[in-house]
Design a protein around this motif. Structure first.
Motif, PDB file in Angstrom:
ATOM      1  N   GLY A  69       0.800  -1.223   0.000  1.00  0.00           N
ATOM      2  CA  GLY A  69       0.000   0.000   0.000  1.00  0.00           C
ATOM      3  C   GLY A  69       0.831   1.271   0.000  1.00  0.00           C
ATOM      4  O   GLY A  69       0.342   2.347  -0.358  1.00  0.00           O
ATOM      5  N   LEU A  70       2.085   1.159   0.389  1.00  0.00           N
ATOM      6  CA  LEU A  70       2.971   2.319   0.441  1.00  0.00           C
ATOM      7  C   LEU A  70       3.746   2.541  -0.857  1.00  0.00           C
ATOM      8  O   LEU A  70       4.420   3.551  -1.007  1.00  0.00           O
ATOM      9  CB  LEU A  70       3.979   2.147   1.589  1.00  0.00           C
ATOM     10  CG  LEU A  70       3.394   1.896   2.977  1.00  0.00           C
ATOM     11  CD1 LEU A  70       4.501   1.579   3.963  1.00  0.00           C
ATOM     12  CD2 LEU A  70       2.587   3.097   3.441  1.00  0.00           C
ATOM     13  N   LEU A  71       3.640   1.588  -1.762  1.00  0.00           N
ATOM     14  CA  LEU A  71       4.439   1.619  -2.982  1.00  0.00           C
ATOM     15  C   LEU A  71       3.617   2.097  -4.167  1.00  0.00           C
ATOM     16  O   LEU A  71       2.392   1.978  -4.171  1.00  0.00           O
ATOM     17  CB  LEU A  71       4.978   0.216  -3.279  1.00  0.00           C
ATOM     18  CG  LEU A  71       5.876  -0.388  -2.208  1.00  0.00           C
ATOM     19  CD1 LEU A  71       6.126  -1.853  -2.506  1.00  0.00           C
ATOM     20  CD2 LEU A  71       7.186   0.366  -2.115  1.00  0.00           C
ATOM     21  N   GLY A 133      24.671 -11.692  -1.038  1.00  0.00           N
ATOM     22  CA  GLY A 133      23.257 -11.972  -0.796  1.00  0.00           C
ATOM     23  C   GLY A 133      22.435 -10.710  -0.644  1.00  0.00           C
ATOM     24  O   GLY A 133      21.334 -10.594  -1.209  1.00  0.00           O
ATOM     25  N   LEU A 134      22.962  -9.746   0.089  1.00  0.00           N
ATOM     26  CA  LEU A 134      22.249  -8.471   0.271  1.00  0.00           C
ATOM     27  C   LEU A 134      22.120  -7.739  -1.067  1.00  0.00           C
ATOM     28  O   LEU A 134      21.045  -7.217  -1.409  1.00  0.00           O
ATOM     29  CB  LEU A 134      22.979  -7.605   1.291  1.00  0.00           C
ATOM     30  CG  LEU A 134      22.340  -6.263   1.628  1.00  0.00           C
ATOM     31  CD1 LEU A 134      20.941  -6.453   2.196  1.00  0.00           C
ATOM     32  CD2 LEU A 134      23.209  -5.503   2.616  1.00  0.00           C
ATOM     33  N   GLN A 135      23.191  -7.720  -1.853  1.00  0.00           N
ATOM     34  CA  GLN A 135      23.138  -7.056  -3.156  1.00  0.00           C
ATOM     35  C   GLN A 135      22.164  -7.748  -4.096  1.00  0.00           C
ATOM     36  O   GLN A 135      21.430  -7.085  -4.831  1.00  0.00           O
ATOM     37  CB  GLN A 135      24.530  -7.003  -3.794  1.00  0.00           C
ATOM     38  CG  GLN A 135      25.440  -6.019  -3.132  1.00  0.00           C
ATOM     39  CD  GLN A 135      26.833  -6.037  -3.718  1.00  0.00           C
ATOM     40  OE1 GLN A 135      27.292  -7.028  -4.276  1.00  0.00           O
ATOM     41  NE2 GLN A 135      27.534  -4.924  -3.593  1.00  0.00           N
ATOM     42  N   TRP A 136      22.135  -9.081  -4.067  1.00  0.00           N
ATOM     43  CA  TRP A 136      21.215  -9.795  -4.951  1.00  0.00           C
ATOM     44  C   TRP A 136      19.767  -9.549  -4.534  1.00  0.00           C
ATOM     45  O   TRP A 136      18.889  -9.393  -5.369  1.00  0.00           O
ATOM     46  CB  TRP A 136      21.541 -11.287  -4.995  1.00  0.00           C
ATOM     47  CG  TRP A 136      20.791 -12.011  -6.064  1.00  0.00           C
ATOM     48  CD1 TRP A 136      20.682 -11.655  -7.370  1.00  0.00           C
ATOM     49  CD2 TRP A 136      20.031 -13.205  -5.917  1.00  0.00           C
ATOM     50  NE1 TRP A 136      19.908 -12.569  -8.050  1.00  0.00           N
ATOM     51  CE2 TRP A 136      19.497 -13.526  -7.182  1.00  0.00           C
ATOM     52  CE3 TRP A 136      19.768 -14.044  -4.855  1.00  0.00           C
ATOM     53  CZ2 TRP A 136      18.715 -14.649  -7.395  1.00  0.00           C
ATOM     54  CZ3 TRP A 136      18.991 -15.165  -5.076  1.00  0.00           C
ATOM     55  CH2 TRP A 136      18.468 -15.453  -6.334  1.00  0.00           C
ATOM     56  N   HIS A 140      16.485  -6.969  -6.675  1.00  0.00           N
ATOM     57  CA  HIS A 140      15.046  -7.148  -6.904  1.00  0.00           C
ATOM     58  C   HIS A 140      14.246  -5.940  -6.405  1.00  0.00           C
ATOM     59  O   HIS A 140      13.086  -6.073  -6.039  1.00  0.00           O
ATOM     60  CB  HIS A 140      14.570  -8.438  -6.218  1.00  0.00           C
ATOM     61  CG  HIS A 140      15.159  -9.669  -6.804  1.00  0.00           C
ATOM     62  ND1 HIS A 140      16.381 -10.174  -6.413  1.00  0.00           N
ATOM     63  CD2 HIS A 140      14.705 -10.497  -7.769  1.00  0.00           C
ATOM     64  CE1 HIS A 140      16.638 -11.269  -7.107  1.00  0.00           C
ATOM     65  NE2 HIS A 140      15.650 -11.488  -7.953  1.00  0.00           N
ATOM     66  N   TRP A 141      14.839  -4.757  -6.398  1.00  0.00           N
ATOM     67  CA  TRP A 141      14.190  -3.535  -5.906  1.00  0.00           C
ATOM     68  C   TRP A 141      12.858  -3.261  -6.580  1.00  0.00           C
ATOM     69  O   TRP A 141      11.951  -2.693  -5.990  1.00  0.00           O
ATOM     70  CB  TRP A 141      15.101  -2.321  -6.099  1.00  0.00           C
ATOM     71  CG  TRP A 141      15.314  -2.003  -7.558  1.00  0.00           C
ATOM     72  CD1 TRP A 141      16.291  -2.504  -8.366  1.00  0.00           C
ATOM     73  CD2 TRP A 141      14.505  -1.191  -8.392  1.00  0.00           C
ATOM     74  NE1 TRP A 141      16.139  -2.051  -9.643  1.00  0.00           N
ATOM     75  CE2 TRP A 141      15.056  -1.227  -9.699  1.00  0.00           C
ATOM     76  CE3 TRP A 141      13.366  -0.406  -8.174  1.00  0.00           C
ATOM     77  CZ2 TRP A 141      14.498  -0.534 -10.762  1.00  0.00           C
ATOM     78  CZ3 TRP A 141      12.819   0.286  -9.244  1.00  0.00           C
ATOM     79  CH2 TRP A 141      13.395   0.216 -10.519  1.00  0.00           C
ATOM     80  N   PHE A 142      12.733  -3.665  -7.838  1.00  0.00           N
ATOM     81  CA  PHE A 142      11.509  -3.417  -8.585  1.00  0.00           C
ATOM     82  C   PHE A 142      10.353  -4.256  -8.048  1.00  0.00           C
ATOM     83  O   PHE A 142       9.205  -4.062  -8.439  1.00  0.00           O
ATOM     84  CB  PHE A 142      11.716  -3.702 -10.080  1.00  0.00           C
ATOM     85  CG  PHE A 142      12.231  -5.087 -10.362  1.00  0.00           C
ATOM     86  CD1 PHE A 142      11.370  -6.135 -10.585  1.00  0.00           C
ATOM     87  CD2 PHE A 142      13.599  -5.330 -10.380  1.00  0.00           C
ATOM     88  CE1 PHE A 142      11.851  -7.414 -10.822  1.00  0.00           C
ATOM     89  CE2 PHE A 142      14.093  -6.606 -10.627  1.00  0.00           C
ATOM     90  CZ  PHE A 142      13.210  -7.649 -10.839  1.00  0.00           C
ATOM     91  N   GLN A 143      10.659  -5.187  -7.158  1.00  0.00           N
ATOM     92  CA  GLN A 143       9.646  -5.968  -6.450  1.00  0.00           C
ATOM     93  C   GLN A 143       9.806  -5.682  -4.956  1.00  0.00           C
ATOM     94  O   GLN A 143       9.934  -6.587  -4.150  1.00  0.00           O
ATOM     95  CB  GLN A 143       9.837  -7.460  -6.704  1.00  0.00           C
ATOM     96  CG  GLN A 143       9.699  -7.886  -8.140  1.00  0.00           C
ATOM     97  CD  GLN A 143      10.079  -9.347  -8.318  1.00  0.00           C
ATOM     98  OE1 GLN A 143      11.103  -9.800  -7.809  1.00  0.00           O
ATOM     99  NE2 GLN A 143       9.257 -10.081  -9.038  1.00  0.00           N
ATOM    100  N   ILE A 150      12.542 -12.347  -0.080  1.00  0.00           N
ATOM    101  CA  ILE A 150      13.685 -12.710  -0.918  1.00  0.00           C
ATOM    102  C   ILE A 150      14.996 -12.761  -0.123  1.00  0.00           C
ATOM    103  O   ILE A 150      15.861 -13.584  -0.407  1.00  0.00           O
ATOM    104  CB  ILE A 150      13.828 -11.710  -2.095  1.00  0.00           C
ATOM    105  CG1 ILE A 150      12.710 -11.918  -3.093  1.00  0.00           C
ATOM    106  CG2 ILE A 150      15.177 -11.843  -2.779  1.00  0.00           C
ATOM    107  CD1 ILE A 150      12.704 -10.900  -4.218  1.00  0.00           C
ATOM    108  N   LEU A 151      15.153 -11.906   0.872  1.00  0.00           N
ATOM    109  CA  LEU A 151      16.433 -11.761   1.561  1.00  0.00           C
ATOM    110  C   LEU A 151      16.992 -13.069   2.132  1.00  0.00           C
ATOM    111  O   LEU A 151      18.170 -13.372   1.892  1.00  0.00           O
ATOM    112  CB  LEU A 151      16.348 -10.690   2.646  1.00  0.00           C
ATOM    113  CG  LEU A 151      17.664 -10.409   3.372  1.00  0.00           C
ATOM    114  CD1 LEU A 151      18.754  -9.967   2.403  1.00  0.00           C
ATOM    115  CD2 LEU A 151      17.450  -9.368   4.460  1.00  0.00           C
ATOM    116  N   PRO A 152      16.224 -13.871   2.876  1.00  0.00           N
ATOM    117  CA  PRO A 152      16.833 -15.118   3.388  1.00  0.00           C
ATOM    118  C   PRO A 152      17.368 -16.020   2.268  1.00  0.00           C
ATOM    119  O   PRO A 152      18.467 -16.568   2.386  1.00  0.00           O
ATOM    120  CB  PRO A 152      15.678 -15.802   4.135  1.00  0.00           C
ATOM    121  CG  PRO A 152      14.744 -14.701   4.487  1.00  0.00           C
ATOM    122  CD  PRO A 152      14.846 -13.709   3.359  1.00  0.00           C
ATOM    123  N   GLY A 153      16.616 -16.148   1.197  1.00  0.00           N
ATOM    124  CA  GLY A 153      17.061 -16.971   0.074  1.00  0.00           C
ATOM    125  C   GLY A 153      18.299 -16.403  -0.597  1.00  0.00           C
ATOM    126  O   GLY A 153      19.195 -17.145  -1.012  1.00  0.00           O
TER     127      GLY A 153
END
Length: 191
Positions: A69-71, A133-136, A140-143, A150-153
């Motif tokens: 809702g904020l995006l 991992g953080l960069q990957w 996915h910023w567009f999502q 996504i972060l744990p994976g």
């Protein structure tokens, strides 16, 4: 549009390899991209990784929903689509979707675990897995609504590839996560 995006990822990987002067002979590419066989123990880590990544993804998807809702609308589309069309019986729809998932996995793994991660290891050493991992995940910023899930994976991908010195486990891990989409679509198709 997705095909173009994944083609750009693959092209970026090819440019990186060309700039490094990597030979495109099969043996040279296999070594540079770290397409090595892994042990049974490492395959067990892939299976455990799929369970952890899929479980955390499913558990954390609900965290992203309030963020939607904020995006802007284009970033939160999955939460704003309302009632979905009924895909049951459209079995041919599974083919392009499956092809797109495989192209997604191939292009992302080629660029990120094949080209980028080995270069990052030269700079960051033992810290590489979490930086990567953080960069990957941020890639996915567009999502943005998707980032908590996504972060744990993404961290598991970085850790596993760094630990095994191979991108092969991450191909399996990525298929294990994105394969959920194929399985869910197949279940919807059956009705």
């Amino acid at each position: 549009m997705n095909v173009l995006f994944f083609a750009v990822l693959a092209t970026a990987g090819i440019v990186i390899l060309k700039r490094e002067g990597v030979s495109f002979a099969a043996a040279s590419l296999k070594a540079r991209l770290r397409l090595r066989n892994i042990s049974r123990k490492d395959w067990l880590l892939v299976v455990v990784g799929v369970v952890i990544v899929d479980g955390s993804y499913i558990a954390l998807m609900s965290v992203g929903e309030p963020l939607a809702g904020l995006l802007p609308g284009w970033m939160s589309a999955p939460y704003r689509t309302g009632a979905e069309a009924d895909p049951s019986g459209d079995y041919l729809g599974l083919l392009p979707f499956s092809g797109m998932i495989l192209f997604n996995i191939g292009s992302e793994e080629f660029l990120w675990r094949g080209c980028v991660l080995p270069r990052q290891e030269l700079c960051h050493g033992r810290r590489t897995w979490w930086i990567h991992g953080l960069q990957w995940a941020l890639f996915h910023w567009f999502q943005a609504w998707h980032l908590p899930a996504i972060l744990p994976g993404a961290l598991v991908h970085g850790w596993l590839s760094t630990r095994t010195q191979s991108m092969v486990p991450c191909l399996g891990l990525h298929l294990g996560l994105n394969g959920l989409g194929i399985i869910m679509l197949a279940v919807l198709l059956v009705g």
